[in-house]
Write a protein that holds these residues in place. Structure first.
Motif, short mmCIF file in Angstrom:
data_model
loop_
_atom_site.label_atom_id
_atom_site.label_comp_id
_atom_site.label_asym_id
_atom_site.label_seq_id
_atom_site.Cartn_x
_atom_site.Cartn_y
_atom_site.Cartn_z
N VAL A 33 36.45 9.44 37.10
CA VAL A 33 37.00 10.70 36.60
C VAL A 33 36.54 10.89 35.17
N ASN A 34 35.76 11.95 34.95
CA ASN A 34 35.35 12.32 33.59
C ASN A 34 36.54 12.97 32.89
N LEU A 35 37.07 12.31 31.89
CA LEU A 35 38.27 12.78 31.19
C LEU A 35 37.96 13.81 30.11
N THR A 36 36.70 14.23 30.01
CA THR A 36 36.30 15.15 28.94
C THR A 36 35.70 16.44 29.52
N HIS A 37 35.50 17.42 28.63
CA HIS A 37 34.87 18.68 29.00
C HIS A 37 33.37 18.66 28.72
N THR A 38 32.81 17.49 28.52
CA THR A 38 31.37 17.36 28.25
C THR A 38 30.76 16.36 29.24
N PRO A 39 29.43 16.41 29.47
CA PRO A 39 28.80 15.45 30.39
C PRO A 39 28.96 14.03 29.86
N ARG A 40 29.00 13.07 30.78
CA ARG A 40 29.07 11.65 30.45
C ARG A 40 27.91 10.94 31.13
N GLU A 41 27.18 10.15 30.35
CA GLU A 41 26.04 9.38 30.87
C GLU A 41 26.46 7.92 30.92
N ILE A 42 26.49 7.35 32.14
CA ILE A 42 27.08 6.03 32.32
C ILE A 42 26.22 5.14 33.21
N ASP A 43 26.52 3.85 33.17
CA ASP A 43 25.97 2.87 34.12
C ASP A 43 27.14 2.09 34.70
N LEU A 44 27.07 1.82 35.99
CA LEU A 44 28.11 1.04 36.65
C LEU A 44 27.70 -0.43 36.67
N CYS A 45 28.55 -1.28 36.12
CA CYS A 45 28.32 -2.73 36.10
C CYS A 45 29.21 -3.37 37.16
N LEU A 46 28.59 -3.96 38.18
CA LEU A 46 29.31 -4.55 39.29
C LEU A 46 29.04 -6.05 39.38
N LYS A 47 30.03 -6.78 39.85
CA LYS A 47 29.90 -8.23 39.99
C LYS A 47 30.13 -8.60 41.46
N GLY A 48 29.62 -9.77 41.85
CA GLY A 48 29.78 -10.19 43.23
C GLY A 48 28.65 -9.70 44.11
N THR A 49 28.88 -9.70 45.42
CA THR A 49 27.81 -9.36 46.37
C THR A 49 27.73 -7.88 46.68
N ARG A 50 28.80 -7.15 46.45
CA ARG A 50 28.77 -5.71 46.74
C ARG A 50 28.21 -4.97 45.53
N THR A 51 26.93 -4.67 45.59
CA THR A 51 26.26 -4.03 44.46
C THR A 51 25.37 -2.87 44.88
N TYR A 52 25.31 -2.57 46.18
CA TYR A 52 24.47 -1.47 46.65
C TYR A 52 25.29 -0.18 46.65
N LEU A 53 24.82 0.82 45.91
CA LEU A 53 25.59 2.03 45.66
C LEU A 53 25.13 3.18 46.55
N TYR A 54 26.12 3.98 47.01
CA TYR A 54 25.86 5.15 47.85
C TYR A 54 26.77 6.28 47.41
N ASP A 55 26.32 7.51 47.61
CA ASP A 55 27.22 8.63 47.38
C ASP A 55 28.13 8.80 48.59
N GLN A 56 29.05 9.75 48.52
CA GLN A 56 30.03 9.89 49.60
C GLN A 56 29.40 10.34 50.91
N GLY A 57 28.16 10.84 50.83
CA GLY A 57 27.44 11.22 52.05
C GLY A 57 26.62 10.09 52.64
N GLY A 58 26.61 8.92 51.99
CA GLY A 58 25.89 7.77 52.51
C GLY A 58 24.49 7.60 51.98
N MET A 59 24.08 8.42 51.01
CA MET A 59 22.74 8.31 50.45
C MET A 59 22.74 7.29 49.30
N PRO A 60 21.71 6.42 49.24
CA PRO A 60 21.63 5.44 48.15
C PRO A 60 21.52 6.13 46.80
#
Length: 420
Positions: A373-400
């Motif tokens: 959730v972007n808590l601001t009225h401006t764009p946010r540029e981020i990176d997701l840092c994940l640990k463990g074996t689950r690290t493959y990311l997909y959007d809600q439609g299933g696209m990598p």
């Protein structure tokens, strides 16, 4: 006056309003009397209602941050009406200027998570998403997402703006996304390794001082603001499992915690907890607690090493600030230090890059769902840092998708994480 007279008879001496705000024990006795009166009233209402209709289902609206100080003891209330009681979590923030503050949105999420953790898991918990003047679709969608992320199971709408009283289709085009939010989240028991911010009875009673009582109602929002998954949990209730690897003790909750109960967990303390001068300070060897004008809390003793603006030992981190008093010129440095130090210890997702993106990390059998959730009225540029074996990311439609993301102003996004 009648209530003061009753309390005076109970304690054996005349009690005034001034006595209650100058003596913590009398303040606690006053709160206990308030709780008992409201619980007694609720018991009478419950019995009368079920005399009329034995199948009647009762419901209660709990105010924002509602707890003992407000006369609300969920355990006593449910003892009267049963676990099938419909309970509304406290919401708050009824102007756009108020809700627009990132800390307001974080506190709204944390307050909802607190109530969800206090209500039994079989209880139907719902959120009243309130429309107010100037509200936008983005505001409403964020309120819904934050409530579902906290574990709320049902949604209702309260259109308090006259011209919208019949416009229940205000979010018509977003309903499919709301359904996906509900399917992915809405179960607090599935939040994966959050920082568990402990809320106890001493915190629920509040401080005798009206000014401190206003502040100690507010959950500590800085973990959420830096991009670390957090959850407020009521002590000795269903979310207080001891399985969370990181435990945060803030403000008056420190009165109900003993270092012997820490176990293998990592403990975080804030400046407000230090200022309580509870027995935990002595257990940690902390003395000479003082507060400066910039919100910093100084202390002596203890086996701690300075780490930026924080202090750390092998299993304890101190954030030596009263967060409401930190000046804007110092806030970003403090937030980045919290992310660097605490983020390295958490097992759930950490949002790197821009601040003010609140994450909630859910773990399901074969995938993880991450609410951003972007808590601001401006764009946010981020990176997701994940640990463990689950690290493959997909959007809600299933696209990598890549771990590097750009969130639009006020955007709510769902990220799915899998093993492969």
């Amino acid at each position: 006056d009648n209530c003061l007279e009753e309390l005076s008879k109970k304690v054996g001496k005349r009690i005034t309003r001034e006595d209650i705000v100058s003596d913590q024990a009398l303040h606690n006795a006053w709160i206990e009397a308030k709780v008992d009166k409201l619980a007694s009233m609720w018991n009478i209402l419950s019995h009368k209602a079920r005399q009329i209709n034995s199948k009647l289902r009762l419901g209660l609206m709990v105010r924002w941050g509602g707890e003992e100080r407000d006369g609300i003891d969920i355990d006593k209330i449910l003892a009267c009406s049963g676990s099938d009681t419909l309970l509304r979590v406290g919401e708050g923030h009824f102007t756009r200027n108020e809700f627009a503050l990132p800390e307001s949105q974080a506190i709204e999420y944390l307050s909802a998570s607190y109530h969800v953790s206090w209500f039994p898991p079989q209880t139907k918990v719902w959120s009243e998403t309130t429309y107010f003047t100037g509200i936008t679709q983005e505001d409403i969608l964020k309120k819904i997402a934050l409530a579902l992320g906290a574990g709320v199971q049902e949604l209702s709408y309260c259109p308090c703006v006259t011209e919208w009283i019949e416009e229940q289709n205000f979010l018509g085009e977003k309903l499919e996304f709301v359904k996906i939010l509900g399917d992915s989240f809405s179960n607090a028991g599935s939040i994966y390794q959050p920082i568990a911010i402990l809320r106890t009875k001493s915190a629920g009673y509040g401080d005798r001082s009206p000014l401190r009582r206003i502040r100690d109602r507010q959950p500590f929002p800085l973990f959420s603001l830096v991009g670390i998954c957090a959850q407020v949990i009521r002590q000795n209730h269903w979310c207080d499992t001891g399985s969370q690897k990181i435990l945060a003790i803030t403000g008056r909750s420190v009165w109900d915690f003993n270092i012997e109960n820490l176990g293998e967990r990592h403990l975080i303390l804030d400046g407000s907890a230090l200022l309580e001068d509870a027995p935990l300070n002595a257990q940690l060897g902390l003395t000479n607690i003082t507060k400066t004008s910039d919100g910093r809390v100084n202390f002596s003793g203890g086996n701690f090493i300075k780490d930026g603006l924080l202090y750390s030992s092998s299993n304890i981190t101190i954030i030596p600030y009263v967060w409401q008093d930190v000046p804007e010129s110092l806030l970003n440095q403090l937030l980045y230090d919290i992310r660097r130090v605490i983020g390295s210890k958490t097992l759930s997702v950490v949002v790197e890059g821009d601040l003010y993106v609140l994450p909630v990390h859910y773990r399901h059998n074969d995938y993880d769902a991450i609410l951003l959730v972007n808590l601001t009225h401006t764009p946010r540029e981020i990176d997701l840092c994940l640990k463990g074996t689950r690290t493959y990311l997909y959007d809600q439609g299933g696209m990598p998708i890549d771990k590097h993301l750009i969130l639009a102003p006020d955007e709510v996004r769902i990220v799915i994480v899998r093993d492969s």
